[in-house]
Design an enzyme around this catalytic site. Structure first.
Site, mmCIF file in Angstrom:
data_model
loop_
_atom_site.group_PDB
_atom_site.id
_atom_site.type_symbol
_atom_site.label_atom_id
_atom_site.label_comp_id
_atom_site.label_asym_id
_atom_site.label_seq_id
_atom_site.Cartn_x
_atom_site.Cartn_y
_atom_site.Cartn_z
ATOM 1 N N LYS A 107 0.798 -1.118 -0.062
ATOM 2 C CA LYS A 107 -0.029 -0.074 0.241
ATOM 3 C C LYS A 107 0.872 1.347 0.052
ATOM 4 O O LYS A 107 1.573 1.622 0.740
ATOM 5 C CB LYS A 107 -0.914 0.055 1.304
ATOM 6 C CG LYS A 107 -2.169 1.095 1.012
ATOM 7 C CD LYS A 107 -2.346 1.395 2.264
ATOM 8 C CE LYS A 107 -2.055 2.704 2.991
ATOM 9 N NZ LYS A 107 -1.955 3.999 2.194
ATOM 10 N N GLU A 109 10.193 1.727 10.495
ATOM 11 C CA GLU A 109 11.059 2.584 10.594
ATOM 12 C C GLU A 109 10.451 3.983 10.838
ATOM 13 O O GLU A 109 9.565 4.308 9.987
ATOM 14 C CB GLU A 109 11.908 2.689 9.521
ATOM 15 C CG GLU A 109 12.855 3.798 9.376
ATOM 16 C CD GLU A 109 13.593 4.173 8.316
ATOM 17 O OE1 GLU A 109 13.907 5.004 7.525
ATOM 18 O OE2 GLU A 109 14.122 2.947 7.429
ATOM 19 N N CYS A 140 13.365 11.192 7.685
ATOM 20 C CA CYS A 140 13.282 10.938 9.064
ATOM 21 C C CYS A 140 14.763 10.856 9.529
ATOM 22 O O CYS A 140 14.898 11.350 10.834
ATOM 23 C CB CYS A 140 12.578 9.654 9.334
ATOM 24 S SG CYS A 140 13.157 8.194 8.207
ATOM 25 N N GLU A 186 9.604 15.932 16.739
ATOM 26 C CA GLU A 186 9.855 15.857 15.234
ATOM 27 C C GLU A 186 8.908 16.569 14.594
ATOM 28 O O GLU A 186 7.536 16.918 14.445
ATOM 29 C CB GLU A 186 9.625 14.364 14.707
ATOM 30 C CG GLU A 186 10.215 14.225 13.155
ATOM 31 C CD GLU A 186 9.653 12.849 12.669
ATOM 32 O OE1 GLU A 186 10.472 12.535 11.985
ATOM 33 O OE2 GLU A 186 8.822 12.244 13.148
#
Length: 499
Positions: A192, A266, A302, A402
């Protein structure tokens, strides 16, 4: 700018997206959603939002192909030849795939074609995993006791049906890392893509669909968060490989308990770069670190170091060069070869980043440059001038959370131990960098920083080395033998030699 993007859209003849289940392409008879381009918020095309019904169909096809089909039991040489032919087809479609990726997420076309997220890089990943196919082996163990005549060995078997949920920022590489490893190990897959970036993945699926894979081994669906949630909680799925936010990763972790799914997650990062005064060049170090936040994908990676911990003796020099780098970026048409940076992926994410800029100022940090939306021809897109903050306290949100955008915080330190404490003062632990010419200090600090990977005087990921995080940055590793371990189960076989 819009004309060139829409010209590329017309040139490539984008049509409403289909799904691929059980070896055939299908038009979806249910709801659909529009994919818009982040540089101008114009619709590129629409895709199926398959939800639970589509997930059930795709998982059923993958389940049948794994339980009854030849792929998990196919000789290694035959499986390897099928994947190698797929790699050649990626090279043939290299320019098309790069254009589609630019139409997905706005990464400048020159970077989409020739960097670590390029079609060639994806082909390299598949090539690496194809090389493992005939080398996936177990071990034999020495007899443990004289009281029994038992010999022992272990073998590796494919983990089963894999749900691969991809991030939008590097769809080609994400596809290769997850699908390449899964197929190499003999698994079947349901992919997906992110709802923001379907085009390049669907082309990769078309190329793979033309290969000699048995029906149901590879399936691709599309949809939003509910589709991803249905796939990650489906009891017919044995493993989820996901790249994305920590919040979504936590939900996947909770859902995996229904059938003890294996997980590779991750997730987010708040990576730190530690800059010591003996670096070869403060200017090039500042250019590199600010460039990771301001250029390429505009900090939407990231592993990007978003906290620059700089020794006080060179701090002002570092800030000076970082500002110059931030001011040198060129925002604009992603098909213009002079464009350096991508837009922010969505209006919602842009507003979130701008909110962090405001909260940073409100909480006492000083904005040295950037942090604004440009006007003119860029006003209709999700653009933002890269921001640099100083006077950042460790307790404020821009230090701790973040942001996933073009925002760098620069913080001075006096002692090595202080820098390590600041680097580790985070709930994340994905990556980081150390800049020094002192080899002993480099390895000492690298061992002290808690992260899944650490770069010394630079940072890069490659197919044959593991990548992943600690703490809230995830579970497991992708790359090299670590991926083979992640997509296989270890079985021990005991032989009674007296029978």
């Amino acid at each position: 700018m819009e004309d060139l993007i829409m010209e590329a859209r017309a040139e490539l003849g984008l049509r409403p997206g289909r799904i691929f289940i059980g070896g055939r392409w299908m038009d979806w008879d249910g709801p659909r959603f529009d994919q818009v381009h982040p540089a101008n918020n114009r619709v590129m095309t629409c895709f199926a939002d398959v939800g639970e019904r589509g997930v059930d169909q795709a998982v059923a096809a993958a389940r049948k192909a794994f339980d009854e089909g030849p792929w998990p039991r196919m000789p290694a040489q035959d499986r390897k030849r099928i994947i190698q032919r797929f790699i050649e087809r990626i090279y043939t479609a290299e320019e098309l795939l790069a254009k589609l990726q630019t139409l997905d997420n706005g990464i400048p076309y020159t970077l989409s074609l020739a960097t670590r997220v390029s079609p060639k890089a994806a082909a390299d990943v598949f090539d690496h995993f194809a090389g493992w196919i005939d080398k996936i082996n177990g071990e034999t163990y020495p007899r443990f006791s004289s009281t029994s005549n038992m010999d022992y060995m272990s073998i590796r078997e494919p983990v089963g049906v894999v749900g691969a949920i991809l991030a939008w920022n590097a769809p080609l590489i994400m596809f290769a890392l997850k699908v390449g490893a899964a197929l190499a190990c003999g698994c079947t897959v349901v992919v997906k893509p992110s709802e923001y970036a379907n085009l390049a993945v669907m082309k990769m699926a078309e190329i793979l669909a033309e290969s000699e894979l048995p029906p149901g081994v590879f399936n691709v669906i599309s949809g939003g968060a509910s589709t991803g949630a249905s796939l990650s909680s489906h009891r017919g799925v044995d493993k989820i490989s996901f790249t994305g936010s920590a919040t979504t990763g936590e939900r996947i972790l909770a859902a995996s308990g229904t059938n003890m799914k294996r997980l590779s997650l991750e997730l987010g990062g708040k990576s730190a770069a530690i800059v010591f005064p003996d670096v070869h060049s403060i200017a090039s170090t500042a250019n590199s670190l600010m460039g990771l936040c301001s250029s390429f994908l505009s900090g939407q990676v990231c592993s990007t170091p978003t906290r620059a911990l700089v020794h006080r003796s060179v701090f002002d020099e570092f800030v000076h060069h970082a500002v110059l780098q931030a001011q040198s970026v060129k925002l604009g048409d992603p098909f213009d070869p002079t464009t350096t940076s991508a837009p922010i992926i969505s209006k919602g994410q842009l507003n979130r980043i701008l909110g962090y800029v405001e909260s940073g100022k409100r909480e006492g940090a000083r904005l040295v440059c950037g942090g604004r939306q440009p006007g003119g021809t860029l006003a209709n897109g999700n653009w933002m001038e890269p921001a640099l903050f100083v006077d950042v306290k460790r307790e404020i949100s821009i230090f701790r959370e973040e942001i996933f955008g073009p925002v760098l915080c620069a913080i001075p330190f006096d002692r090595e131990e202080e820098a390590v404490r600041m680097a580790n003062d985070s709930e994340y632990g994905l990556a980081g960098c150390i800049y020094t010419t002192d080899v002993r200090r480099a390895f000492r600090v690298a061992r002290a920083v808690r992260s899944g990977s650490i770069g010394i005087n630079g940072y890069a990921s490659v197919p044959n080395a593991p990548m992943g995080g600690v703490k809230r940055s995830g579970i497991g590793r992708e790359g090299g033998w670590s991926s083979i371990e992640a997509f296989t189960e270890l079985k021990t076989i005991d032989f009674n030699m007296d029978v």
